[in-house]
Design a protein around this motif. Sequence first.
Motif, PDB file in Angstrom:
ATOM      1  N   LYS A  73       0.717  -1.034  -0.068  1.00  0.00           N
ATOM      2  CA  LYS A  73      -0.018  -0.039   0.059  1.00  0.00           C
ATOM      3  C   LYS A  73       0.828   1.276  -0.026  1.00  0.00           C
ATOM      4  O   LYS A  73       2.067   1.049   0.372  1.00  0.00           O
ATOM      5  CB  LYS A  73      -1.222   0.001   1.265  1.00  0.00           C
ATOM      6  N   PRO A  74       0.134   2.638  -0.523  1.00  0.00           N
ATOM      7  CA  PRO A  74       1.110   3.485  -0.690  1.00  0.00           C
ATOM      8  C   PRO A  74       1.901   4.091   0.658  1.00  0.00           C
ATOM      9  O   PRO A  74       3.068   4.469   0.428  1.00  0.00           O
ATOM     10  CB  PRO A  74       0.234   4.509  -1.074  1.00  0.00           C
ATOM     11  N   GLY A  75       1.295   3.764   1.895  1.00  0.00           N
ATOM     12  CA  GLY A  75       2.112   4.237   3.016  1.00  0.00           C
ATOM     13  C   GLY A  75       2.984   3.313   3.576  1.00  0.00           C
ATOM     14  O   GLY A  75       3.798   3.372   4.576  1.00  0.00           O
ATOM     15  N   ALA A  76       2.849   1.985   3.100  1.00  0.00           N
ATOM     16  CA  ALA A  76       3.678   0.841   3.415  1.00  0.00           C
ATOM     17  C   ALA A  76       5.225   0.862   2.806  1.00  0.00           C
ATOM     18  O   ALA A  76       5.229   0.998   1.605  1.00  0.00           O
ATOM     19  CB  ALA A  76       2.961  -0.284   3.569  1.00  0.00           C
ATOM     20  N   GLU A  77       6.060   0.369   3.456  1.00  0.00           N
ATOM     21  CA  GLU A  77       7.330   0.221   2.779  1.00  0.00           C
ATOM     22  C   GLU A  77       7.403  -1.089   2.299  1.00  0.00           C
ATOM     23  O   GLU A  77       7.149  -2.242   2.750  1.00  0.00           O
ATOM     24  CB  GLU A  77       8.619   0.186   3.814  1.00  0.00           C
ATOM     25  N   PRO A 222      11.011   5.706   1.458  1.00  0.00           N
ATOM     26  CA  PRO A 222      10.498   5.908  -0.361  1.00  0.00           C
ATOM     27  C   PRO A 222       9.100   5.196  -0.306  1.00  0.00           C
ATOM     28  O   PRO A 222       9.055   4.213  -0.801  1.00  0.00           O
ATOM     29  CB  PRO A 222      11.545   5.137  -0.893  1.00  0.00           C
ATOM     30  N   VAL A 223       8.123   5.918   0.130  1.00  0.00           N
ATOM     31  CA  VAL A 223       6.719   5.778   0.340  1.00  0.00           C
ATOM     32  C   VAL A 223       5.960   7.024  -0.358  1.00  0.00           C
ATOM     33  O   VAL A 223       6.266   8.147  -0.150  1.00  0.00           O
ATOM     34  CB  VAL A 223       6.071   5.465   1.743  1.00  0.00           C
ATOM     35  N   VAL A 224       4.773   6.792  -0.833  1.00  0.00           N
ATOM     36  CA  VAL A 224       4.299   7.408  -1.723  1.00  0.00           C
ATOM     37  C   VAL A 224       3.954   8.822  -0.951  1.00  0.00           C
ATOM     38  O   VAL A 224       3.758   9.757  -1.388  1.00  0.00           O
ATOM     39  CB  VAL A 224       2.947   6.904  -2.305  1.00  0.00           C
ATOM     40  N   PRO A 225       3.370   8.623   0.294  1.00  0.00           N
ATOM     41  CA  PRO A 225       2.838   9.794   1.158  1.00  0.00           C
ATOM     42  C   PRO A 225       3.967  10.831   1.328  1.00  0.00           C
ATOM     43  O   PRO A 225       3.836  11.864   2.024  1.00  0.00           O
ATOM     44  CB  PRO A 225       2.394   9.217   2.362  1.00  0.00           C
ATOM     45  N   ASN A 282      -6.454  10.955  -5.924  1.00  0.00           N
ATOM     46  CA  ASN A 282      -7.814  10.653  -5.109  1.00  0.00           C
ATOM     47  C   ASN A 282      -7.729   9.641  -4.069  1.00  0.00           C
ATOM     48  O   ASN A 282      -8.542   9.822  -3.262  1.00  0.00           O
ATOM     49  CB  ASN A 282      -8.769   9.908  -6.458  1.00  0.00           C
ATOM     50  N   GLN A 283      -6.978   8.634  -4.167  1.00  0.00           N
ATOM     51  CA  GLN A 283      -6.940   7.700  -3.167  1.00  0.00           C
ATOM     52  C   GLN A 283      -6.248   8.261  -1.986  1.00  0.00           C
ATOM     53  O   GLN A 283      -4.987   8.821  -1.899  1.00  0.00           O
ATOM     54  CB  GLN A 283      -5.884   6.690  -3.557  1.00  0.00           C
ATOM     55  N   ARG A 284      -6.823   8.310  -0.840  1.00  0.00           N
ATOM     56  CA  ARG A 284      -6.540   9.323   0.325  1.00  0.00           C
ATOM     57  C   ARG A 284      -5.043   8.560   0.892  1.00  0.00           C
ATOM     58  O   ARG A 284      -4.216   9.327   1.384  1.00  0.00           O
ATOM     59  CB  ARG A 284      -7.454   9.034   1.614  1.00  0.00           C
ATOM     60  N   ALA A 285      -4.837   7.314   0.982  1.00  0.00           N
ATOM     61  CA  ALA A 285      -3.628   6.943   1.559  1.00  0.00           C
ATOM     62  C   ALA A 285      -2.369   7.289   0.658  1.00  0.00           C
ATOM     63  O   ALA A 285      -1.329   7.314   1.036  1.00  0.00           O
ATOM     64  CB  ALA A 285      -3.892   5.376   1.457  1.00  0.00           C
TER      65      ALA A 285
END
Length: 304
Positions: A73-77, A222-225, A282-285
Amino acid sequence: MQIGLTEEPSFDGQLRKAAMEWLDQKEGRLVTRAELAEFHFNGERIPLIDRGRGIRKPASLDAALSMSTTFTKPGAEPPYADAEGPDGLLRYKYQGDDPEALDNIALRRCFEQGLPLIWFVAIEPSKFLARYPVYLIRDEPLQLQFTVALDAAQRHLPRGDNADEDTRAYATHLSRLRLHQPVFRARVLEAYKHQCAVCRLQHTELLDAAHILSDLHPNGKPVVPNGLALCKIHHAAYDQNIIGIRPDLVVAVRPDILVEIDGPMLRHGIQEMAGTRLSVPNQRAARPDTERLDERYSAFLAAS
């Protein structure tokens, strides 16, 4: 005496070469699962990835052709982020906990024969960034893993306990350059639909994945958020504190820059961006992390 004769490449060598040349044609080396399932060689369909399995060994080969890392997921490494050994080289875990499982034997044969592999890293559930050629340079059965070299330079570095601090730092730098940064860029650009969050430019070749907090920062993962899709102008401006991003996702421009007189790039590209609201996923995460933005904006204000 015969001159110029070379040994004919094996079927294995031809297949690996053909697969990598095919991947070379994919923009940014990005490829979907559906595309990987339709690779053909010598008129035969040979999928380059297995569904539900991390290691791919076609029936026609004695050793593995590819390995893959699942989507996070975006916030997970991603799993490889904390997989560096004491030598700074990355590790790839066995399939399961049996060193003699068929998939692990297939990878071990790559190690024993020095064969190049393709590493597919998922940036979306069914979309992958291909990194190749990579090599397995050490088998570590007690830890249920292989040591991975991401390029020729890493293949010849001291490994394990033989690596000193300088070697580890160099190996870590290469890992960031060859894997972490390309995967981070691919995931951020996918989340932002390949457009600059500030000016909406949509030319992928002119876009970067900018870190909100530097990768040297303890929370600069190096995570999307922790990323923003920015064109090269706005990336450089952000890094140099010419522009800042407020925690409410509004662009600020340094006061002295606002009154500066220069050409149209400064006027339209920088000054007129003041007060612009970022275009975010659009995806909050996947949206920029507010706490990271706040810390980075404080640094911008201190530099203004």
